[in-house]
Write a protein that holds these residues in place. Structure first.
Motif, PDB file in Angstrom:
ATOM      1  N   PRO A  79       0.832  -1.206   0.000  1.00  0.00           N
ATOM      2  CA  PRO A  79       0.000   0.000   0.000  1.00  0.00           C
ATOM      3  C   PRO A  79       0.865   1.253   0.000  1.00  0.00           C
ATOM      4  O   PRO A  79       2.037   1.223   0.371  1.00  0.00           O
ATOM      5  N   PRO A  80       0.299   2.376  -0.399  1.00  0.00           N
ATOM      6  CA  PRO A  80       1.067   3.627  -0.401  1.00  0.00           C
ATOM      7  C   PRO A  80       1.437   4.031   1.025  1.00  0.00           C
ATOM      8  O   PRO A  80       0.828   3.572   2.000  1.00  0.00           O
ATOM      9  N   PRO A  81       2.440   4.877   1.175  1.00  0.00           N
ATOM     10  CA  PRO A  81       2.845   5.279   2.531  1.00  0.00           C
ATOM     11  C   PRO A  81       1.729   6.016   3.257  1.00  0.00           C
ATOM     12  O   PRO A  81       0.945   6.754   2.660  1.00  0.00           O
ATOM     13  N   THR A  82       1.652   5.796   4.574  1.00  0.00           N
ATOM     14  CA  THR A  82       0.600   6.430   5.378  1.00  0.00           C
ATOM     15  C   THR A  82       1.020   7.803   5.875  1.00  0.00           C
ATOM     16  O   THR A  82       0.169   8.597   6.257  1.00  0.00           O
ATOM     17  N   LYS A  83       2.319   8.082   5.881  1.00  0.00           N
ATOM     18  CA  LYS A  83       2.816   9.378   6.337  1.00  0.00           C
ATOM     19  C   LYS A  83       3.597  10.042   5.216  1.00  0.00           C
ATOM     20  O   LYS A  83       4.185   9.372   4.370  1.00  0.00           O
ATOM     21  N   THR A  84       3.626  11.347   5.233  1.00  0.00           N
ATOM     22  CA  THR A  84       4.409  12.079   4.249  1.00  0.00           C
ATOM     23  C   THR A  84       5.875  12.099   4.684  1.00  0.00           C
ATOM     24  O   THR A  84       6.212  11.756   5.818  1.00  0.00           O
ATOM     25  N   GLU A  85       6.739  12.532   3.785  1.00  0.00           N
ATOM     26  CA  GLU A  85       8.168  12.582   4.108  1.00  0.00           C
ATOM     27  C   GLU A  85       8.441  13.578   5.232  1.00  0.00           C
ATOM     28  O   GLU A  85       9.303  13.346   6.074  1.00  0.00           O
ATOM     29  N   GLU A  86       7.722  14.669   5.258  1.00  0.00           N
ATOM     30  CA  GLU A  86       7.932  15.676   6.306  1.00  0.00           C
ATOM     31  C   GLU A  86       7.581  15.121   7.681  1.00  0.00           C
ATOM     32  O   GLU A  86       8.280  15.365   8.663  1.00  0.00           O
ATOM     33  N   GLU A  87       6.493  14.354   7.764  1.00  0.00           N
ATOM     34  CA  GLU A  87       6.106  13.749   9.042  1.00  0.00           C
ATOM     35  C   GLU A  87       7.134  12.711   9.497  1.00  0.00           C
ATOM     36  O   GLU A  87       7.460  12.646  10.683  1.00  0.00           O
ATOM     37  N   LEU A  88       7.644  11.928   8.548  1.00  0.00           N
ATOM     38  CA  LEU A  88       8.652  10.928   8.891  1.00  0.00           C
ATOM     39  C   LEU A  88       9.961  11.574   9.333  1.00  0.00           C
ATOM     40  O   LEU A  88      10.597  11.118  10.289  1.00  0.00           O
ATOM     41  N   ILE A  89      10.379  12.626   8.657  1.00  0.00           N
ATOM     42  CA  ILE A  89      11.625  13.312   9.025  1.00  0.00           C
ATOM     43  C   ILE A  89      11.500  13.951  10.391  1.00  0.00           C
ATOM     44  O   ILE A  89      12.450  13.948  11.193  1.00  0.00           O
ATOM     45  N   ALA A  90      10.315  14.482  10.712  1.00  0.00           N
ATOM     46  CA  ALA A  90      10.114  15.104  12.025  1.00  0.00           C
ATOM     47  C   ALA A  90      10.078  14.051  13.137  1.00  0.00           C
ATOM     48  O   ALA A  90      10.514  14.333  14.264  1.00  0.00           O
ATOM     49  N   ALA A  91       9.577  12.862  12.868  1.00  0.00           N
ATOM     50  CA  ALA A  91       9.420  11.848  13.909  1.00  0.00           C
ATOM     51  C   ALA A  91      10.661  10.972  14.080  1.00  0.00           C
ATOM     52  O   ALA A  91      10.949  10.524  15.193  1.00  0.00           O
ATOM     53  N   TYR A 101       9.083   2.531  -8.569  1.00  0.00           N
ATOM     54  CA  TYR A 101       7.778   1.904  -8.786  1.00  0.00           C
ATOM     55  C   TYR A 101       6.942   1.854  -7.512  1.00  0.00           C
ATOM     56  O   TYR A 101       6.025   1.037  -7.398  1.00  0.00           O
ATOM     57  N   ALA A 102       7.273   2.684  -6.531  1.00  0.00           N
ATOM     58  CA  ALA A 102       6.538   2.838  -5.270  1.00  0.00           C
ATOM     59  C   ALA A 102       6.552   1.564  -4.424  1.00  0.00           C
ATOM     60  O   ALA A 102       5.634   1.317  -3.651  1.00  0.00           O
ATOM     61  N   GLN A 103       7.589   0.737  -4.556  1.00  0.00           N
ATOM     62  CA  GLN A 103       7.751  -0.441  -3.714  1.00  0.00           C
ATOM     63  C   GLN A 103       8.721  -0.118  -2.585  1.00  0.00           C
ATOM     64  O   GLN A 103       9.544   0.782  -2.690  1.00  0.00           O
ATOM     65  N   LEU A 104       8.610  -0.859  -1.498  1.00  0.00           N
ATOM     66  CA  LEU A 104       9.565  -0.691  -0.413  1.00  0.00           C
ATOM     67  C   LEU A 104      10.883  -1.373  -0.786  1.00  0.00           C
ATOM     68  O   LEU A 104      10.874  -2.469  -1.346  1.00  0.00           O
ATOM     69  N   LEU A 170       5.732  -0.895   7.090  1.00  0.00           N
ATOM     70  CA  LEU A 170       4.405  -0.371   6.738  1.00  0.00           C
ATOM     71  C   LEU A 170       3.741   0.275   7.961  1.00  0.00           C
ATOM     72  O   LEU A 170       3.092   1.324   7.848  1.00  0.00           O
ATOM     73  N   GLN A 171       3.890  -0.317   9.170  1.00  0.00           N
ATOM     74  CA  GLN A 171       3.318   0.258  10.372  1.00  0.00           C
ATOM     75  C   GLN A 171       3.993   1.575  10.742  1.00  0.00           C
ATOM     76  O   GLN A 171       3.344   2.479  11.277  1.00  0.00           O
ATOM     77  N   THR A 172       5.289   1.665  10.468  1.00  0.00           N
ATOM     78  CA  THR A 172       6.011   2.898  10.777  1.00  0.00           C
ATOM     79  C   THR A 172       5.572   4.029   9.862  1.00  0.00           C
ATOM     80  O   THR A 172       5.616   5.191  10.250  1.00  0.00           O
ATOM     81  N   GLY A 173       5.139   3.699   8.654  1.00  0.00           N
ATOM     82  CA  GLY A 173       4.634   4.734   7.760  1.00  0.00           C
ATOM     83  C   GLY A 173       5.458   4.895   6.506  1.00  0.00           C
ATOM     84  O   GLY A 173       5.202   5.812   5.719  1.00  0.00           O
ATOM     85  N   PHE A 174       6.413   4.062   6.307  1.00  0.00           N
ATOM     86  CA  PHE A 174       7.219   4.159   5.083  1.00  0.00           C
ATOM     87  C   PHE A 174       6.431   3.624   3.962  1.00  0.00           C
ATOM     88  O   PHE A 174       6.214   3.572   3.024  1.00  0.00           O
TER      89      PHE A 174
END
Length: 174
Positions: A79-91, A101-104, A170-174
């Motif tokens: 599935p697509p990421p649940t968080k944006t890059e800005e949210e991930l960088i802040a957390a 191709y949008a794969q992990l 996926l749970q972390t939001g990547f």
């Protein structure tokens, strides 16, 4: 030089048995030679050359294998990421970027004839040692089972923990 003697004698005998282009004139000139039965032999038959490839022995293990190019590439739907890059960088002090191709970027690598499995996590930016610590606690593994490759800067997990690592990403939001 002694080991070359049988080869020289063999090729010399072969040369005498071959029919030369000027055979008739040679036989007339060399009347002192006994009558030689000339065989239509060549070097290929003399050296044991097998021109028919079907006579070549076949490896029995090759029959059941599927060629690499014909193997289907099966990746589960991610599935697509649940968080944006800005949210991930802040957390988090690190980020795992997705492939074009949008794969992990998590891969399973089999080694030692399929007896050993290593999980690779690529495309990691930021504090990689913090990612190794988080993976150790999240997957319930020992620190010695997860290493950071000093050359490629990829995270390597010993063992087949592909599903656990994918779920954690996926749970972390990547």
């Amino acid at each position: 030089m002694r080991f070359l003697l049988p080869r020289v004698l063999s090729t010399g005998r072969q040369a005498l048995l071959q029919q030369p282009a000027f055979h008739a004139s040679l036989a007339q000139r060399c009347s002192f030679l006994p009558a030689i039965q000339i065989a239509p032999a060549s070097f290929k038959t003399h050296a044991g050359y097998k021109p028919n490839p079907s006579e070549k022995p076949v490896n029995p293990n090759v029959r059941n294998k599927i060629h690499e190019k014909k193997r289907p590439i099966k990746r589960p739907f991610v599935p697509p990421p649940t968080k944006t890059e800005e949210e991930l960088i802040a957390a988090l002090p690190y980020i795992i970027r997705r492939t074009p191709y949008a794969q992990l970027p998590i891969y399973r690598k089999f080694m030692s004839g399929g007896n050993r499995c290593i999980i690779l996590i690529k495309k990691v930016d930021g504090d990689r040692s913090k990612l190794v610590e988080d993976l150790t606690t999240a997957l319930g593994l020992e620190r010695k089972d997860i290493r950071l490759n000093p050359t490629t800067q990829q995270v390597e997990i010993k063992g087949n923990h592909f599903e656990k690592a994918l779920d954690w990403m996926l749970q972390t939001g990547f």
